[in-house]
Design a protein around this motif. Structure first.
Motif, mmCIF file in Angstrom:
data_model
loop_
_atom_site.group_PDB
_atom_site.id
_atom_site.type_symbol
_atom_site.label_atom_id
_atom_site.label_comp_id
_atom_site.label_asym_id
_atom_site.label_seq_id
_atom_site.Cartn_x
_atom_site.Cartn_y
_atom_site.Cartn_z
ATOM 1 N N ILE A 102 0.813 -1.213 0.000
ATOM 2 C CA ILE A 102 0.000 0.000 0.000
ATOM 3 C C ILE A 102 0.854 1.274 0.000
ATOM 4 O O ILE A 102 0.593 2.214 -0.753
ATOM 5 N N GLN A 103 1.896 1.318 0.796
ATOM 6 C CA GLN A 103 2.669 2.547 0.952
ATOM 7 C C GLN A 103 3.507 2.901 -0.271
ATOM 8 O O GLN A 103 3.702 4.076 -0.579
ATOM 9 N N THR A 104 4.007 1.901 -0.984
ATOM 10 C CA THR A 104 4.919 2.171 -2.106
ATOM 11 C C THR A 104 4.394 1.718 -3.455
ATOM 12 O O THR A 104 5.045 1.941 -4.480
ATOM 13 N N SER A 105 3.235 1.058 -3.482
ATOM 14 C CA SER A 105 2.545 0.657 -4.728
ATOM 15 C C SER A 105 3.342 -0.290 -5.612
ATOM 16 O O SER A 105 3.194 -0.301 -6.827
ATOM 17 N N CYS A 106 4.229 -1.099 -5.004
ATOM 18 C CA CYS A 106 4.910 -2.147 -5.770
ATOM 19 C C CYS A 106 4.361 -3.509 -5.344
ATOM 20 O O CYS A 106 3.669 -3.619 -4.330
ATOM 21 N N ASN A 107 4.667 -4.537 -6.118
ATOM 22 C CA ASN A 107 4.075 -5.861 -5.906
ATOM 23 C C ASN A 107 5.055 -6.855 -5.292
ATOM 24 O O ASN A 107 6.250 -6.837 -5.612
ATOM 25 N N LEU A 108 4.522 -7.713 -4.437
ATOM 26 C CA LEU A 108 5.329 -8.806 -3.896
ATOM 27 C C LEU A 108 5.813 -9.664 -5.063
ATOM 28 O O LEU A 108 5.020 -10.084 -5.911
ATOM 29 N N HIS A 109 7.105 -9.947 -5.089
ATOM 30 C CA HIS A 109 7.761 -10.446 -6.293
ATOM 31 C C HIS A 109 8.823 -11.480 -5.894
ATOM 32 O O HIS A 109 9.414 -11.394 -4.820
ATOM 33 N N SER A 110 9.064 -12.452 -6.737
ATOM 34 C CA SER A 110 10.184 -13.366 -6.508
ATOM 35 C C SER A 110 10.781 -13.777 -7.846
ATOM 36 O O SER A 110 10.151 -13.628 -8.902
ATOM 37 N N HIS A 111 12.008 -14.276 -7.799
ATOM 38 C CA HIS A 111 12.756 -14.609 -9.015
ATOM 39 C C HIS A 111 13.974 -15.441 -8.625
ATOM 40 O O HIS A 111 14.257 -15.620 -7.443
ATOM 41 N N HIS A 112 14.702 -15.922 -9.618
ATOM 42 C CA HIS A 112 15.867 -16.769 -9.353
ATOM 43 C C HIS A 112 17.090 -15.916 -9.024
ATOM 44 O O HIS A 112 18.083 -15.877 -9.755
ATOM 45 N N VAL A 113 16.984 -15.212 -7.909
ATOM 46 C CA VAL A 113 18.091 -14.433 -7.357
ATOM 47 C C VAL A 113 18.267 -14.899 -5.922
ATOM 48 O O VAL A 113 17.283 -15.123 -5.206
ATOM 49 N N SER A 114 19.491 -15.069 -5.478
ATOM 50 C CA SER A 114 19.751 -15.584 -4.136
ATOM 51 C C SER A 114 19.317 -14.589 -3.059
ATOM 52 O O SER A 114 19.606 -13.388 -3.144
#
Length: 212
Positions: A102-114
């Motif tokens: 809500i505060q920063t308007s970005c999405n929970l995200h994941s990827h192949h990064v350690s």
């Protein structure tokens, strides 16, 4: 007007089931709702803030926060990249969603990064104004038909099949004491993979406003 015993019983039964159905609807987590997510294993809330990772992707960091009152722990339940979830519609078990900070308007995200501490899979907050990419999609894994507010669920990353989890490891400066959030395909995180919606604003089906 006189009512027979049978009519009285039937009327009371319909009233009971009508009230019960309304109650069950209110127990669901729904599209558009704004919630905090509590981790069963580490007893923290899913949290983010405008602080970037110092390694890995360099994207906005996601952590576990002990505080119950911090406004940076609110997330909105939204439609995934390929389908639309109407406001107020109950989220089904097995359905994909996005969780937008809500505060920063970005999405929970994941990827192949350690990930920084456990070296599993990094979880970050990505995108602007709620717009990101297909790596923002998470499948709600739960028992029954719909995601209930008092139910512990898991979030399976749609692209990598890893589960959102709290490793239990803590950061130093500048986010001292906050817990590492990562995604994992291993069994070692146990109860750290389970989340429950707690404080929040839940959109009711009647508040759908005719959204299609």
């Amino acid at each position: 007007m006189y009512l027979s015993v049978t009519q009285c019983i039937l009327g009371c039964t319909l009233l009971f089931y009508g009230a019960r159905c309304a109650q069950l609807e209110e127990e669901n987590v729904t599209g558009g709702s704004v919630v905090k997510l509590y981790n069963k294993g580490q007893r923290v809330r899913l949290h983010s803030h405008d602080i970037k990772y110092g390694s890995g992707s360099g994207q906005q960091s996601v952590t576990g926060m002990n505080s119950e009152t911090d406004a940076n722990s609110y997330w909105q339940v939204r439609s995934p990249s390929d389908t639309h979830i109407p406001r107020g519609e109950a989220i089904k078990c097995g359905q994909a969603v996005r969780l937008t900070h809500i505060q920063t308007s970005c999405n929970l995200h994941s990827h192949h990064v350690s990930s920084p501490l456990s070296h599993e899979q990094e979880v970050s907050c990505y995108g602007e104004e709620g717009e990101g990419d297909h790596l923002d999609d998470w499948i709600v894994i739960c028992s029954g038909k719909t995601w209930k507010r008092d139910q512990y669920v898991r979030f399976k990353h749609r692209e990598t099949s890893a589960y959102l989890a709290c490793s239990g490891q803590s950061y130093g400066r500048p986010i001292h004491g906050q817990k590492e959030i990562m995604s994992s395909t291993s069994d070692s995180s146990g109860q750290g993979k389970y989340w429950k919606s707690v404080e929040g604003v839940y959109i009711k089906p009647s508040e759908n406003m005719g959204t299609k």
